[in-house]
Design a protein around this motif. Structure first.
Motif, PDB file in Angstrom:
ATOM      1  N   GLY A 161      19.671 -20.783 -35.677  1.00 36.00           N
ATOM      2  CA  GLY A 161      18.674 -20.308 -36.630  1.00 36.00           C
ATOM      3  C   GLY A 161      17.936 -21.442 -37.313  1.00 36.00           C
ATOM      4  O   GLY A 161      16.721 -21.363 -37.523  1.00 36.00           O
ATOM      5  N   GLY A 162      18.656 -22.516 -37.645  1.00 37.98           N
ATOM      6  CA  GLY A 162      18.036 -23.648 -38.332  1.00 37.98           C
ATOM      7  C   GLY A 162      16.993 -24.338 -37.471  1.00 37.98           C
ATOM      8  O   GLY A 162      15.883 -24.644 -37.939  1.00 37.98           O
ATOM      9  N   ILE A 163      17.328 -24.601 -36.212  1.00 42.49           N
ATOM     10  CA  ILE A 163      16.371 -25.272 -35.322  1.00 42.49           C
ATOM     11  C   ILE A 163      15.182 -24.366 -35.035  1.00 42.49           C
ATOM     12  O   ILE A 163      14.032 -24.811 -35.025  1.00 42.49           O
ATOM     13  CB  ILE A 163      17.071 -25.694 -34.009  1.00 42.49           C
ATOM     14  N   PHE A 183      21.644 -27.079 -28.542  1.00 45.89           N
ATOM     15  CA  PHE A 183      22.469 -27.584 -29.644  1.00 45.89           C
ATOM     16  C   PHE A 183      23.443 -26.530 -30.156  1.00 45.89           C
ATOM     17  O   PHE A 183      24.583 -26.840 -30.521  1.00 45.89           O
ATOM     18  CB  PHE A 183      21.578 -28.095 -30.782  1.00 45.89           C
ATOM     19  N   SER A 184      23.018 -25.274 -30.189  1.00 42.87           N
ATOM     20  CA  SER A 184      23.894 -24.204 -30.658  1.00 42.87           C
ATOM     21  C   SER A 184      25.128 -24.070 -29.765  1.00 42.87           C
ATOM     22  O   SER A 184      26.267 -24.005 -30.258  1.00 42.87           O
ATOM     23  CB  SER A 184      23.120 -22.883 -30.682  1.00 42.87           C
ATOM     24  N   LEU A 192      26.886 -16.092 -28.509  1.00 44.94           N
ATOM     25  CA  LEU A 192      26.201 -14.887 -28.988  1.00 44.94           C
ATOM     26  C   LEU A 192      24.780 -15.128 -29.503  1.00 44.94           C
ATOM     27  O   LEU A 192      23.866 -14.375 -29.128  1.00 44.94           O
ATOM     28  CB  LEU A 192      27.055 -14.205 -30.073  1.00 44.94           C
ATOM     29  N   PRO A 193      24.516 -16.130 -30.366  1.00 48.07           N
ATOM     30  CA  PRO A 193      23.138 -16.305 -30.838  1.00 48.07           C
ATOM     31  C   PRO A 193      22.135 -16.516 -29.701  1.00 48.07           C
ATOM     32  O   PRO A 193      21.062 -15.903 -29.690  1.00 48.07           O
ATOM     33  CB  PRO A 193      23.236 -17.555 -31.735  1.00 48.07           C
ATOM     34  N   ALA A 240      29.940 -19.474 -36.721  1.00 46.85           N
ATOM     35  CA  ALA A 240      29.094 -19.813 -37.873  1.00 46.85           C
ATOM     36  C   ALA A 240      28.242 -21.045 -37.576  1.00 46.85           C
ATOM     37  O   ALA A 240      27.042 -21.072 -37.865  1.00 46.85           O
ATOM     38  CB  ALA A 240      29.963 -20.051 -39.116  1.00 46.85           C
ATOM     39  N   VAL A 241      28.862 -22.060 -36.971  1.00 51.64           N
ATOM     40  CA  VAL A 241      28.117 -23.278 -36.625  1.00 51.64           C
ATOM     41  C   VAL A 241      27.032 -22.966 -35.602  1.00 51.64           C
ATOM     42  O   VAL A 241      25.879 -23.383 -35.744  1.00 51.64           O
ATOM     43  CB  VAL A 241      29.083 -24.364 -36.087  1.00 51.64           C
ATOM     44  N   ALA A 242      27.391 -22.198 -34.561  1.00 50.57           N
ATOM     45  CA  ALA A 242      26.419 -21.865 -33.516  1.00 50.57           C
ATOM     46  C   ALA A 242      25.237 -21.084 -34.088  1.00 50.57           C
ATOM     47  O   ALA A 242      24.069 -21.360 -33.753  1.00 50.57           O
ATOM     48  CB  ALA A 242      27.103 -21.065 -32.409  1.00 50.57           C
TER      49      ALA A 242
END
Length: 429
Positions: A404-406, A371-372, A352-353, A397-399
């Protein structure tokens, strides 16, 4: 089983690479509706709806309605997907993520997505082998090889064009079968002590069904390709809106069987017992149609990325056959069926992200998507073995956090780099 193979041999005579990969983007309304019915009613659907309905009425009904809601959402976003795909000249989910994120190594995107859908396809293949083993005097291993050979051959010969065209006949068989099942079992309502009892499951699973199952329909590579390769965006939208109530009727018919206690054995055995005596053969034909029609439209979207390569049509057919050989090995080594189904559906939401970003934003990061997807799929599969109630939540949540973090870190780096190039005289200006 022979009919699709014969049809593929006839239709493949004048097929082009574009016909083979995405039916040259000309799939009409009827074929799209039938493809949606076939692609969204598979072995996993029967197993999950029967078992969850037997364990908990609210879970079974929620699962059926969430599946159908996902198809309605597909209808709502189909024009946007069709438009975005045409903008980038792509027809598959993998290709859109690769193109919008400017990924230099498409395999890094293809592998996690292919893992999820090959797992789902392996479930279908294993179920088809079980039917053949029940019908024919052959061993389970030989039945698996036979199922893979027949489905792999007609898919490799006819490609996406034949897969969509044979869906018309297969969808008719499925709908007739479900109608007969429903009429035969409509009487004598089941005794339900507590409709809202979750049985052995927990509340997060029910919440996850309503949050993530509708999304899983949107993120399914077969549904995505139907939205992208339909003759027009209006055809894609109308097809999903028409198919949603048809599929909901089928889902609720399966739930009804589960509520009446018909979930205590193999799916084929359950359907044979639930059919009228004179219609028992229809259970076999319906399940074969369900399984073969699902497998071909799961595998073919995985080869859309090869459209821009120099592979010949013969080489593309060999690649499809190779995928079915891999499927056979995966199916042979597969563990508990329900866990495999849950693992596949839980992993879908980690797309989804990356997909939302591909549809809504520009200037995206390849690292975010790579990575996601890979970490999200890995975590969700691991959590199915730890606690399946939280598998979808944890994977998503991890994805989301990784994506978002990267993205934030890279944006900060770019901003810092631009800032370091500013000289004092520039500020004065």
């Amino acid at each position: 089983m022979f009919a699709p193979l014969v049809y593929a041999l006839v239709r493949a005579r004048h097929s082009t690479r574009a016909d083979f990969i995405y039916n040259s983007g000309r799939t009409g309304l009827l074929a799209t509706v039938c493809g949606i019915v076939c692609g969204n009613i598979g072995a996993g659907t029967f197993v999950a709806l029967l078992l969850f309905s037997d364990a908990s009425p609210v879970l079974g009904v929620s699962l059926a309605c969430a599946y159908a809601l996902g198809l309605v959402i597909c209808g709502a976003i189909a024009p946007a997907v069709h438009r975005k795909s045409n903008e980038y000249g792509v027809y598959g989910l993998v290709d859109l993520i690769v193109a919008t994120h400017d990924v230099r190594r498409p395999l890094a995107i293809w592998i996690p997505i292919a893992f999820v859908f090959l797992l789902r396809t392996a479930v279908q293949l294993l179920a088809l082998a079980a039917i053949l083993a029940a019908i024919l005097p052959v061993s389970n291993l030989f039945a698996l090889a036979l199922a893979s050979a027949f489905t792999g051959l007609y898919t490799a010969i006819g490609g996406y064009r034949v897969a969509t065209e044979t869906d018309v006949f297969q969808a008719a068989v499925i709908l007739v079968g479900i109608v007969v099942l429903t009429l035969a079992n409509v009487g004598s309502a089941p005794h339900l002590e507590n409709v809202f009892d979750l049985g052995p499951y927990k509340l997060p699973l029910l919440v996850g069904i309503w949050l993530f199952i509708p999304v899983s329909a949107v993120l399914a590579i077969d549904n995505w390709q139907r939205m992208a390769s339909a003759r027009a965006s209006s055809v894609a939208r109308m097809a999903f809106l028409l198919a949603a109530p048809l599929c909901l009727f089928c889902y609720l018919g399966i739930v009804w069987l589960g509520l009446k206690g018909h979930a205590g054995g193999e799916v084929l055995t359950v359907l044979r017992m639930a059919m009228p005596v004179e219609w028992t053969w229809l259970a076999d034909v319906m399940l074969i149609a369900v399984l073969m029609s699902t497998m071909d439209t799961f595998v073919m979207p995985l080869v859309t990325s090869l459209e821009r390569t120099r592979y010949t049509l013969r080489q593309l057919r060999f690649i499809v056959l190779l995928l079915f050989i891999i499927l056979s090995v995966v199916a042979y080594a597969m563990g508990p069926l329900l866990n495999s189904i849950i693992a596949a559906f839980s992993s879908l939401v980690v797309f989804l992200p990356s997909v939302l970003a591909a549809l809504l934003w520009r200037n995206l990061s390849a690292a975010s998507a790579v990575f996601s997807l890979n970490l999200g799929v890995g975590v969700s599969v691991v959590f199915v073995g730890i606690d399946l109630n939280y598998a979808a939540f944890t994977g998503f949540a991890v994805a989301a956090m990784v994506y978002g973090g990267i993205w934030y870190w890279l944006r900060h780096e770019r901003t810092s780099a631009r800032g370091s190039d500013i000289r004092p005289c520039d500020i004065a200006r």
